[in-house]
Design a protein around this motif. Structure first.
Motif, mmCIF file in Angstrom:
data_model
loop_
_atom_site.group_PDB
_atom_site.id
_atom_site.type_symbol
_atom_site.label_atom_id
_atom_site.label_comp_id
_atom_site.label_asym_id
_atom_site.label_seq_id
_atom_site.Cartn_x
_atom_site.Cartn_y
_atom_site.Cartn_z
ATOM 1 N N UNK A 22 -8.315 -44.335 -22.083
ATOM 2 C CA UNK A 22 -9.358 -45.294 -21.711
ATOM 3 C C UNK A 22 -9.013 -46.697 -22.201
ATOM 4 N N UNK A 23 -8.435 -46.791 -23.384
ATOM 5 C CA UNK A 23 -8.024 -48.100 -23.900
ATOM 6 C C UNK A 23 -6.973 -48.732 -22.992
ATOM 7 N N UNK A 24 -5.979 -47.941 -22.581
ATOM 8 C CA UNK A 24 -4.941 -48.466 -21.688
ATOM 9 C C UNK A 24 -5.521 -48.787 -20.313
ATOM 10 N N UNK A 25 -6.474 -47.972 -19.877
ATOM 11 C CA UNK A 25 -7.126 -48.213 -18.590
ATOM 12 C C UNK A 25 -7.895 -49.534 -18.611
ATOM 13 N N UNK A 26 -8.648 -49.769 -19.663
ATOM 14 C CA UNK A 26 -9.428 -50.998 -19.759
ATOM 15 C C UNK A 26 -8.526 -52.229 -19.710
ATOM 16 N N UNK A 27 -7.392 -52.147 -20.373
ATOM 17 C CA UNK A 27 -6.453 -53.266 -20.373
ATOM 18 C C UNK A 27 -5.909 -53.515 -18.969
ATOM 19 N N UNK A 28 -5.451 -52.439 -18.311
ATOM 20 C CA UNK A 28 -4.874 -52.564 -16.972
ATOM 21 C C UNK A 28 -5.920 -52.999 -15.950
ATOM 22 N N UNK A 29 -7.104 -52.422 -16.043
ATOM 23 C CA UNK A 29 -8.173 -52.740 -15.097
ATOM 24 C C UNK A 29 -8.573 -54.215 -15.232
ATOM 25 N N UNK A 30 -8.659 -54.690 -16.468
ATOM 26 C CA UNK A 30 -9.006 -56.089 -16.691
ATOM 27 C C UNK A 30 -7.967 -57.028 -16.111
ATOM 28 N N UNK A 31 -6.690 -56.670 -16.243
ATOM 29 C CA UNK A 31 -5.610 -57.487 -15.691
ATOM 30 C C UNK A 31 -5.668 -57.516 -14.165
ATOM 31 N N UNK A 32 -5.901 -56.360 -13.552
ATOM 32 C CA UNK A 32 -5.976 -56.284 -12.095
ATOM 33 C C UNK A 32 -7.147 -57.104 -11.563
ATOM 34 N N UNK A 33 -8.275 -57.025 -12.217
ATOM 35 C CA UNK A 33 -9.444 -57.794 -11.789
ATOM 36 C C UNK A 33 -9.182 -59.298 -11.875
ATOM 37 N N UNK A 34 -8.547 -59.705 -12.949
ATOM 38 C CA UNK A 34 -8.248 -61.128 -13.139
ATOM 39 C C UNK A 34 -7.295 -61.625 -12.054
ATOM 40 N N UNK A 35 -6.258 -60.836 -11.780
ATOM 41 C CA UNK A 35 -5.289 -61.228 -10.756
ATOM 42 C C UNK A 35 -5.920 -61.293 -9.367
ATOM 43 N N UNK A 36 -6.802 -60.350 -9.076
ATOM 44 C CA UNK A 36 -7.462 -60.343 -7.772
ATOM 45 C C UNK A 36 -8.419 -61.527 -7.629
#
Length: 275
Positions: A157-171
């Protein structure tokens, strides 16, 4: 932890094995290296690898892997585009009988067959198959508690939150003219709209779209239609000018749930910036 199944060995078999052992010792020969079969959920060295999980599809399997399960078998082949259409083979049902946990979704018509095959040994777990970020976190946490792999689930979940946050920012940075795109989404693809920060002006499915729905959806003038690749009914709004893209919910053979989000982000970003 994986359950350890106890098998009753007939007395005559034990006696025969003892005689062989005594004979070999009496002749002065060195006994060969003996290795007993590792118990369910253990590797060849006898190290506990956690529960044995059988998942009907790679989607359930990915949730299990994210929750910390290492021994995961998927029944429905990746080549099957619409998983509910799969007809389980006898060998599939046999695999279920050896599981500690059997993961399935209620909309899968073969779920009842797996329930019967599991008998009394395996624990049947109905999985909430939804890639919405909040629901995915909750499901991974629940499965981790069930498997006894809470630490691994929390790490994921920690790794997911990091990746998800990055994807949202890029989008968000890719929004046309800096404005959130308007979208119509198939109900099982709405999570990708949330990932993109898009404005959902309408949804459709899983039933066929009626003429009235088409009229209403067209009236919202969406920029994108986020279709479900696994339940597509073709072009939804052919005369609206909206660009339709397919969102894939099921992970690949590697059962990497994060890849699903990365692929969706790439798909939506390309669609937003297409001329």
């Amino acid at each position: 932890m994986a359950r350890t199944r106890v098998r009753n060995t007939p007395l005559f078999a034990l006696s025969f094995s003892a005689i062989l052992l005594l004979t070999a010792t009496g002749c002065g020969g060195e006994s060969g290296t003996s290795s007993s079969a590792a118990p369910s959920g253990a590797d060849g060295a006898g190290k506990d690898t956690g529960p044995v999980v059988v998942a009907t599809t790679s989607w359930e399997g990915a949730f299990a892997k994210a929750a910390g399960a290492e021994d995961v078998k998927v029944i429905v082949p990746e080549s099957v585009q619409h998983a509910p259409d799969y007809d389980p083979k006898p060998s599939d049902l046999a695999a279920v009988a050896d599981a500690d946990f059997v993961l399935y979704a209620p909309f899968e018509p073969y779920a009842e067959k797996f329930k019967e095959a599991a008998g009394g040994d395996a624990e049947l777990v109905e999985v909430n198959l939804d890639n919405d970020a909040d629901k995915a976190r909750a499901e991974v946490t629940r499965l981790g508690e069930m498997f006894g792999t809470e630490a691994a689930a929390a790490k994921w979940i920690t790794s997911f939150d990091t990746e998800y946050g990055t994807l949202r920012k890029n989008l968000k940075n890719a929004w046309p003219n800096g404005e959130a795109p308007t979208v119509v989404a198939q109900v099982f693809s709405a999570w990708s709209a949330k990932l993109a920060g898009a404005e959902v002006v309408g949804t459709y499915g899983p039933k066929a779209v009626t003429a009235e729905q088409l009229s209403d959806l067209s009236g919202t003038k969406p920029q994108l239609v986020l279709d479900n690749a696994h339940m597509s009914t073709g072009t939804v709004l052919p005369d609206s000018g909206a660009r339709q893209v397919s969102i894939i919910n099921y992970p690949g053979k590697d059962l990497d749930l994060l890849t699903v989000y990365k692929n969706a982000a790439t798909t939506v970003e390309k669609a937003m910036n297409a001329s």
